[in-house]
Design an enzyme around this catalytic site. Structure first.
Site, PDB file in Angstrom:
ATOM      1  N   LYS A   1      34.333  32.788  32.404  1.00 26.41           N
ATOM      2  CA  LYS A   1      35.543  31.865  31.612  1.00 26.41           C
ATOM      3  C   LYS A   1      35.848  30.832  32.567  1.00 26.41           C
ATOM      4  CE  LYS A   1      38.534  35.418  31.465  1.00 26.41           C
ATOM      5  NZ  LYS A   1      37.527  36.502  31.964  1.00 26.41           N
TER       6      LYS A   1
ATOM      7  N   GLY B   1      40.763  36.838  39.101  1.00 25.82           N
ATOM      8  CA  GLY B   1      40.262  36.072  40.046  1.00 25.82           C
ATOM      9  C   GLY B   1      39.168  35.125  39.835  1.00 25.82           C
ATOM     10  N   HIS B   2      39.150  33.765  40.181  1.00 26.17           N
ATOM     11  CA  HIS B   2      38.210  32.927  39.704  1.00 26.17           C
ATOM     12  C   HIS B   2      37.735  31.911  41.013  1.00 26.17           C
ATOM     13  CE1 HIS B   2      38.151  28.755  37.719  1.00 26.17           C
ATOM     14  NE2 HIS B   2      36.699  29.287  38.089  1.00 26.17           N
TER      15      HIS B   2
ATOM     16  N   GLN C   1      40.939  38.297  32.184  1.00 24.32           N
ATOM     17  CA  GLN C   1      40.200  39.660  31.750  1.00 24.32           C
ATOM     18  C   GLN C   1      39.299  39.375  30.624  1.00 24.32           C
ATOM     19  OE1 GLN C   1      43.838  40.133  32.735  1.00 24.32           O
ATOM     20  NE2 GLN C   1      43.100  40.002  34.850  1.00 24.32           N
TER      21      GLN C   1
HETATM   22  P1  IMP Z   1      44.803  46.328  36.763  1.00 25.38           P
HETATM   23  O1  IMP Z   1      44.949  45.268  35.762  1.00 25.38           O
HETATM   24  O2  IMP Z   1      44.854  46.012  38.183  1.00 25.38           O
HETATM   25  O3  IMP Z   1      45.890  47.471  36.422  1.00 25.38           O
HETATM   26  O4  IMP Z   1      43.434  47.113  36.590  1.00 25.38           O
HETATM   27  C1  IMP Z   1      43.032  47.648  35.246  1.00 25.38           C
HETATM   28  C2  IMP Z   1      41.539  47.643  35.056  1.00 25.38           C
HETATM   29  O5  IMP Z   1      41.214  46.402  34.731  1.00 25.38           O
HETATM   30  C3  IMP Z   1      40.725  47.926  36.271  1.00 25.38           C
HETATM   31  O6  IMP Z   1      39.461  48.520  35.904  1.00 25.38           O
HETATM   32  C4  IMP Z   1      40.469  46.737  36.915  1.00 25.38           C
HETATM   33  O7  IMP Z   1      39.237  46.805  37.665  1.00 25.38           O
HETATM   34  C5  IMP Z   1      40.233  45.776  35.680  1.00 25.38           C
HETATM   35  N1  IMP Z   1      40.543  44.376  35.821  1.00 25.38           N
HETATM   36  C6  IMP Z   1      41.686  43.750  36.003  1.00 25.38           C
HETATM   37  N2  IMP Z   1      41.626  42.431  36.120  1.00 25.38           N
HETATM   38  C7  IMP Z   1      40.365  42.151  35.958  1.00 25.38           C
HETATM   39  C8  IMP Z   1      39.587  41.077  36.087  1.00 25.38           C
HETATM   40  O8  IMP Z   1      40.124  39.922  36.350  1.00 25.38           O
HETATM   41  N3  IMP Z   1      38.177  41.164  35.995  1.00 25.38           N
HETATM   42  C9  IMP Z   1      37.601  42.293  36.059  1.00 25.38           C
HETATM   43  N4  IMP Z   1      38.399  43.454  35.809  1.00 25.38           N
HETATM   44  C10 IMP Z   1      39.542  43.310  36.103  1.00 25.38           C
END
Ligand code: IMP
Length: 405
Positions: A20, A44-45, A255
């Site tokens: 994205k 993260g980007h 996400q």
């Molecule tokens: P949280 O958002 O840190 O609570 O993580 C919940 C789930 O979302 C986990 O499986 C993370 O690896 C995934 N996740 C959160 N942000 C990202 C992202 O930007 N890219 C990929 N996976 C994400």
């Protein structure tokens, strides 16, 4: 993109990391406003600025275009210290952040949220979600419990203290209060930027009382609030005004659809709405003209949870190395799988039919490329969404539940 479109959304169609950011980087110059609605620094980007590699977590990468106003909406959870670090690094690289605007209604990630995130994961053992550890879920839970702390609260010391002490009292049973100082220290990032925070928390000593802890946290977050104050704005009003003036607006999703708290592979999801609906609630925007879901030509996922097309042979190494499939936030190797058309069909129903496919070039060189069009259910007989699932059933419509997938 259609020429007449004014407000355009870019959303992740899979489990995030679809590219994205690259599309937003490319498109940002055509827009006057770029806005983010949900998530926090779990995103993260990575981009390559003229000064070299730079990783954005909270601030949209469009910030490097001075004429583009970058907005962080009410739907985000913001770690003020991470935000200040991102601002400092950008300023040091010569980028002004005068074009950054933050909703006073966004919720704040405090240190104790990060402690909770890690301890909740630990308690789940093998059933852990695999969160990014950035303390995302707990402030969203506080928001729903109506006890969250918002950016506006950082600007009033009395209100802030009252909210922090109440939260510490309510959460006391979920903390190991004897080791609370060391737990808070554990979640402070190693970067030198956070040294002052480490020193302040260390000054609490081994067994601070709740009121001592609340007092110190109030001082720390109030001082962060004073620095953030300049950026705080009414984001809904800014978007409304921009739409009335006919400005082009780019909405940057965070996400991906399958990490959406409602539509994703629950409970292995993030804690916000990363699908189309999150843009409306997280920004208070009245209409969106065009929505694009971004899909990678294969699929990746970070963290635990179901992944129907996951590859378990050496092709994973090939895709991971060639596609640089390592998390931008945590550095974790991403799980890799084949392109899943069940997911694209699902995404088209929720986010709309427009799609952009990225990273097709990564597949070149592979002798065989697979695409999944439906699943075969292998679990025990059960009822789900009003349908009987039995062994061997062919599934064409994505069942958004980890017990089925
Ligand atoms: P949280 O958002 O840190 O609570 O993580 C919940 C789930 O979302 C986990 O499986 C993370 O690896 C995934 N996740 C959160 N942000 C990202 C992202 O930007 N890219 C990929 N996976 C994400």
């Amino acid at each position: 993109m259609e020429k007449k479109a004014k407000t355009v959304a870019i959303l992740g169609g899979q489990w995030g990391d679809e590219g994205k950011g690259k599309i937003v980087d490319w498109a940002a110059g055509y827009f006057s406003v770029c806005a983010r609605a949900t998530g926090g620094n779990n995103a993260g980007h990575t981009v390559y600025l003229k000064e070299g590699k730079h990783v954005f977590h909270l601030i949209p990468s469009a910030i490097t275009w001075e004429k583009v106003d970058c907005l962080l909406g009410n739907g985000l959870v913001i770690d003020p210290f991470v935000l200040l670090q991102e601002i400092k690094v950008l300023n040091e690289k010569g980028y002004t952040t005068n074009n950054l605007f933050i909703s006073g209604q966004a919720h704040v990630i405090l240190l104790y949220h990060k402690v909770m995130d890690l301890s909740l994961e630990k308690a789940k053992g093998t059933g852990k979600i695999g969160t990014t550890g950035r303390g995302i879920g707990p402030p969203y839970a506080d928001k729903m419990h109506r006890q969250g702390i918002r950016i506006n609260d950082l600007l009033d010391k009395k209100v802030l203290y009252e909210k922090i002490i109440q939260n510490l009292i309510d959460k006391k049973s979920s903390f190991d209060t004897d080791n609370f100082t060391s737990k808070l220290l554990e979640v402070i990032p190693a970067d030198h930027f956070f040294d002052f925070l480490r020193q302040e928390i260390q000054s609490l000593g081994n067994k601070p009382s709740l009121s001592e802890t609340a007092q110190l946290l109030t001082e720390l977050y109030f001082s962060a609030g004073k620095k953030i104050f300049l950026y705080v704005a009414d984001i809904h009003q800014k978007l409304d005004a921009a739409q009335v003036l006919g400005k082009n607006i780019l909405l940057e999703g965070a996400q991906g659809l399958l990490l959406d708290i409602d539509q994703g592979t629950y409970p292995f999801v993030t804690s916000s709405n990363s699908s189309l609906g999150g843009l409306n609630t997280g920004l208070g925007i009245s209409h969106i003209d065009e929505v694009y879901s971004i899909f990678k030509a294969y699929t990746t996922r970070v963290g635990s949870g179901p992944f129907p097309t996951e590859i378990n042979d050496e092709t994973v190494q090939y895709l991971r190395e060639k596609g640089q499939e390592f998390g931008s936030t945590t550095g974790r190797p991403r799980r890799c799988g084949w392109f899943d058309a069940v997911i694209t069909r699902y995404a088209s129903g929720i986010n709309g039919p427009k799609a952009i496919i990225t990273k097709l070039d990564i597949l070149s060189g592979l002798k065989t490329i697979k695409i999944c069009n439906s699943y075969r259910y292998l679990g025990p007989k059960r009822l789900f969404n009003g349908e009987i699932y039995f062994k061997g059933k062919i599934i064409r419509d994505f069942p958004a539940d980890s017990t089925i997938l």
